[in-house]
Each structure stands twice: as structure tokens, then as C-alpha cells.
Design an enzyme around this catalytic site. Structure first.
Site, PDB file in Angstrom:
ATOM      1  N   LYS A  35       0.635  -1.210  -0.187  1.00  0.00           N
ATOM      2  CA  LYS A  35      -0.054   0.007  -0.086  1.00  0.00           C
ATOM      3  C   LYS A  35       0.897   1.207   0.057  1.00  0.00           C
ATOM      4  O   LYS A  35       1.971   1.115   0.178  1.00  0.00           O
ATOM      5  CB  LYS A  35      -0.840   0.048   1.286  1.00  0.00           C
ATOM      6  N   ARG A 130     -10.120   0.057  15.693  1.00  0.00           N
ATOM      7  CA  ARG A 130     -10.088   0.694  14.533  1.00  0.00           C
ATOM      8  C   ARG A 130     -11.033   0.252  13.402  1.00  0.00           C
ATOM      9  O   ARG A 130     -11.998   0.586  13.341  1.00  0.00           O
ATOM     10  CB  ARG A 130      -8.948   0.934  14.085  1.00  0.00           C
ATOM     11  N   TYR A 255      16.353  30.292   7.568  1.00  0.00           N
ATOM     12  CA  TYR A 255      15.122  30.835   8.220  1.00  0.00           C
ATOM     13  C   TYR A 255      14.923  30.972   9.751  1.00  0.00           C
ATOM     14  O   TYR A 255      15.499  29.839  10.194  1.00  0.00           O
ATOM     15  CB  TYR A 255      13.907  30.128   7.668  1.00  0.00           C
ATOM     16  N   MET A 303      12.499  24.400   2.069  1.00  0.00           N
ATOM     17  CA  MET A 303      11.693  23.532   1.182  1.00  0.00           C
ATOM     18  C   MET A 303      12.692  22.796   0.421  1.00  0.00           C
ATOM     19  O   MET A 303      12.357  21.679  -0.072  1.00  0.00           O
ATOM     20  CB  MET A 303      10.775  24.462   0.352  1.00  0.00           C
TER      21      MET A 303
HETATM   22  C1  LIG Z   1      -0.080  -1.953   7.153  1.00  0.00           C
HETATM   23  C2  LIG Z   1      -0.743  -3.285   7.251  1.00  0.00           C
HETATM   24  C3  LIG Z   1       0.372  -4.225   7.520  1.00  0.00           C
HETATM   25  C4  LIG Z   1       1.713  -4.426   7.329  1.00  0.00           C
HETATM   26  O1  LIG Z   1       2.161  -3.582   8.540  1.00  0.00           O
HETATM   27  P1  LIG Z   1       3.926  -3.431   9.056  1.00  0.00           P
HETATM   28  O2  LIG Z   1       3.642  -2.933  10.384  1.00  0.00           O
HETATM   29  O3  LIG Z   1       4.199  -2.267   7.817  1.00  0.00           O
HETATM   30  O4  LIG Z   1       4.276  -4.795   8.576  1.00  0.00           O
HETATM   31  C5  LIG Z   1      -0.400  -5.508   7.734  1.00  0.00           C
HETATM   32  N1  LIG Z   1      -1.562  -5.615   8.032  1.00  0.00           N
HETATM   33  C6  LIG Z   1      -2.527  -4.730   7.976  1.00  0.00           C
HETATM   34  C7  LIG Z   1      -4.063  -4.701   8.196  1.00  0.00           C
HETATM   35  C8  LIG Z   1      -2.209  -3.418   7.591  1.00  0.00           C
HETATM   36  O5  LIG Z   1      -2.917  -2.382   7.499  1.00  0.00           O
END
Ligand SMILES: *Cc1c(COP(=O)(O)O)cnc(C)c1O
Length: 359
Positions: A35, A130, A255, A303
């Protein structure tokens, strides 16, 4: 002239880290989590390098469709699942598997008429609070999915850990116990482990593990380092010195002018800044490698530029290589200096940084 800021992606390191996952969870299949554009490394690039994965997981439907359009035929799991009937139809059409984490999704599945059945991963909330079905509703939800004609017979059960990155936290064991007692009566494959649990909780490996951050060569643990886990960093963010200036004792830098030269001294300017994804929160003293040697960041991150103290590197020259993280400089350490986590640093490298591949 091309811009100096560049992220080199080491494809062999990716494959090496996948091998580390396989060694750590020998009896599990591996669903590589790619992702957020492959944690900032380029989703399609990562999918190609990790094409021996048993499946891929993404968070957004666009990411899943991009994988299919690019010709990837591996199972693809959508971690957030679908939110309406149109998305559900798209998933079925492209053979994308979906997490079901809420009753409204089961309602949608029951009402839909789909071109083909869809594979479902039922997510149980064991304490992360969550996403996920409440423990008390698991049996009924599982039954409804089993009875639903749009759902493939084999349903996988999953949960996600909230505290596996903390070596001193007992809540992971509590989550694991809750999961095991809830699913006792159900015969189904299971998936629990993220990177931290893959490395630390063998008893959580089950049929499918879901590594993310460890694939990219980063320790999942608080205050951890990749090398301690036998992982190789995949991304090296680097740029160049574009100026070296000599300032007087007491001169204010950059800055806000909050940093004052403690001596007459050489100051290097590196062509990278928060516009490239280098964190503005990085504090003075954050290490930068110039020609392989550590020098401290000084003054505020701009930046497009940062300044470094070159008193220890009198022979540094304009054009010299500057490494911000990666090879020789753990991203875990930079994240700590910027009050964040490596995940965020990797994900937020911006589009103007050129990406190159190292094989
Ligand atoms: C992002 C995610 C993972 C991977 O987690 P890491 O800590 O990067 O290994 C696994 N399961 C779910 C549901 C996730 O959202």
C-alpha cells in the site's frame, strides 16, 4: 540539469528481505503489503521485485486496479474492503479479494448480484479498536458470509495488532488469546501477523503473514535497527552539496536565524528539503552522510535545502554526495530525530525526487 535529489531503490534488498520473512515464518504463506505506493518505493516496481509473493495487499481500490491493469495475476487483497455496491462489483469483476470489517459490508454482499463470487477475509477487532467485527458478533457474521451466494466458500479470518512494535507490551498476547478463543469453533485459515509479529511472535504466524515495513528493510520495533533483524535497507535517499560557504562566529543561519555559528566555520548546503520529503521536523544534530562521513544538520530545514556543519570535513567539495537515509545511515535514526516513524518518512518522499533502481 536533473535535480540532485534521488532515491535509489535496491531491488535485491527487497528480495532478500522477503526471504527473511520466509525464514521467519516457514509454514505461512506471505501476503506482501505494498500500500501507499509500496511504502513510497513505487508500487509496481515493488510488486515486480516481489512477484514470488503468494499475494499482495493494498489499502485503496485504485491501487488494486492498478495492479490488475499492469498485469499482475497474484491474489490481491483490499485491506479496507469496499464501501458501496459499485466498488463491490468492481472487485468481483477484477477478482480482487476484500476484507470485511463491518456489518454494512455483509449487507451489501447479501444484496448484490455479482458476475462472480468474491473471496473474503473477515477482520475481527481483538483490541486495536479501529476496524473489525466485535468479538461477540464473529460467529453470526461468519455464518452470514458462509451462507451468502456471492462469497467464495473459504473465508479467511484476520486481526491486526496495535502494539506488536513494542517489546515491553503485553497487549499483543492479549489480542492473540482473544483471537484464538473466539475462533475455536470455526474451521478457517487465519492471518494475524504484521512485520513486528512475524519477527517476535511465532505463535501468531498461522496460515498467512502480512509483512510491510520489514520488506523495505526497516525494523518494525520502537528504537530498533534493521541490522539487528538481519534486514537490508531498500531505499537510499541522497543528493549533493551545492554550496560550501564560510561564516563567522555568531552568524545566524537560515530561516528564523535560530542557529548561530559557534566558530568561524564551513557550512555545506545540500539540495534536499521538505519539498522532497525530508522532514522539516528534523532537529539540529540530525546526521547526514557526506562522502560516507557523518556530519550534523544545522539550522532549519527549508523547502529545497538543508545546511550541514562541515568543520569535521574540511576536504568536502561542491558536488559531493550527501546521503539523508538508507545505505550507511538508518532511516530509523532519522525518524527518531524528526519525532516520527520510518513508515512516514518513506511514504512521503515527493514526486520531484527521481527514483532509480539498483539491481
Ligand atoms: C499496513 C498493514 C500491515 C503491514 O504492517 P507493517 O507494520 O508494515 O508490517 C499488515 N496488516 C494490515 C491490516 C495493515 O494495514
Amino acid at each position: 540539469m536533473t535535480r540532485a535529489a534521488e532515491a535509489s531503490i535496491d531491488l535485491q534488498a527487497l528480495q532478500y528481505n522477503l526471504q527473511r520473512v520466509r525464514e521467519s515464518a516457514k509454514n505461512s504463506r506471505v501476503i506482501s503489503v505494498i500500500k501507499a505506493n509500496g511504502y513510497g518505493h513505487g508500487m509496481l516496481r515493488v510488486a515486480s521485485a516481489l512477484s514470488s509473493s503468494d499475494a499482495f495487499a493494498v489499502a485503496k481500490i485504485e491501487e488494486a486496479l492498478t495492479l490488475r491493469q499492469a498485469g499482475f495475476t497474484q491474489p490481491v487483497l483490499l485491506l479496507e474492503g469496499f464501501t458501496d455496491a459499485d466498488e463491490l462489483a468492481l472487485l468481483a469483476q477484477h477478482a480482487i479479494e476484500a476484507v470485511v470489517h463491518h456489518q454494512y459490508q455483509i449487507d451489501l454482499l447479501e444484496k448484490a448480484s455479482l458476475p462472480s463470487k468474491i473471496k473474503i477475509w473477515l477482520k475481527i477487532d481483538t483490541g486495536m479498536h479501529r476496524l473489525g467485527i466485535d468479538l461477540d458478533d464473529v460467529t453470526v457474521s461468519f455464518k452470514r458470509l458462509q451462507d451468502c451466494e456471492n462469497v467464495v466458500a473459504e473465508i479467511t479470518l484476520m486481526t491486526h495488532f496495535a502494539n506488536a512494535d513494542d517489546h515491553n507490551d503485553s497487549r499483543t498476547s492479549t489480542q492473540l488469546k482473544r483471537f484464538n478463543s473466539t475462533i475455536q469453533e470455526i474451521d478457517a485459515p487465519c492471518s494475524l501477523a504484521n512485520s513486528a509479529a512475524i519477527l517476535k511472535y511465532d505463535e501468531s504466524h498461522a496460515e498467512w503473514v502480512r509483512p510491510g515495513i520489514m520488506l523495505y528493510g526497516v525494523s518494525p520495533f520502537i528504537k530498533g535497527l534493521a541490522a539487528e533483524e538481519g534486514l537490508k535497507p531498500v531505499m537510499t535517499l541522497h543528493s549533493k552539496l551545492i554550496a560550501i560557504n564560510h561564516y563567522k562566529k555568531g552568524n545566524a543561519l537560515g530561516y528564523g536565524g535560530s542557529w548561530h555559528c559557534p566558530d568561524d566555520m564551513p557550512v555545506g548546503v545540500v539540495a534536499i528539503g521538505y519539498g522532497d520529503g525530508y522532514p522539516r521536523a528534523a532537529r539540529a544534530g540530525t546526521p547526514v552522510l557526506i562522502n560516507g562521513q557523518r556530519v550534523p544538520l544545522i539550522g532549519r530545514v527549508s523547502m529545497d535545502m538543508i545546511c550541514v556543519d562541515l568543520r569535521s570535513q574540511p576536504s568536502a567539495a561542491i558536488g559531493d554526495r550527501a546521503v539523508l537515509w538508507g545505505e550507511g545511515l538508518p532511516v530509523e535514526e532519522i525518524a527518531e530525530c524528526a519525532h516520527t516513524i520510518p513508515y512516514e518518512l518513506l511514504c512521503r518522499v515527493t514526486e520531484r525526487v527521481r527514483i532509480t533502481e539498483v539491481e
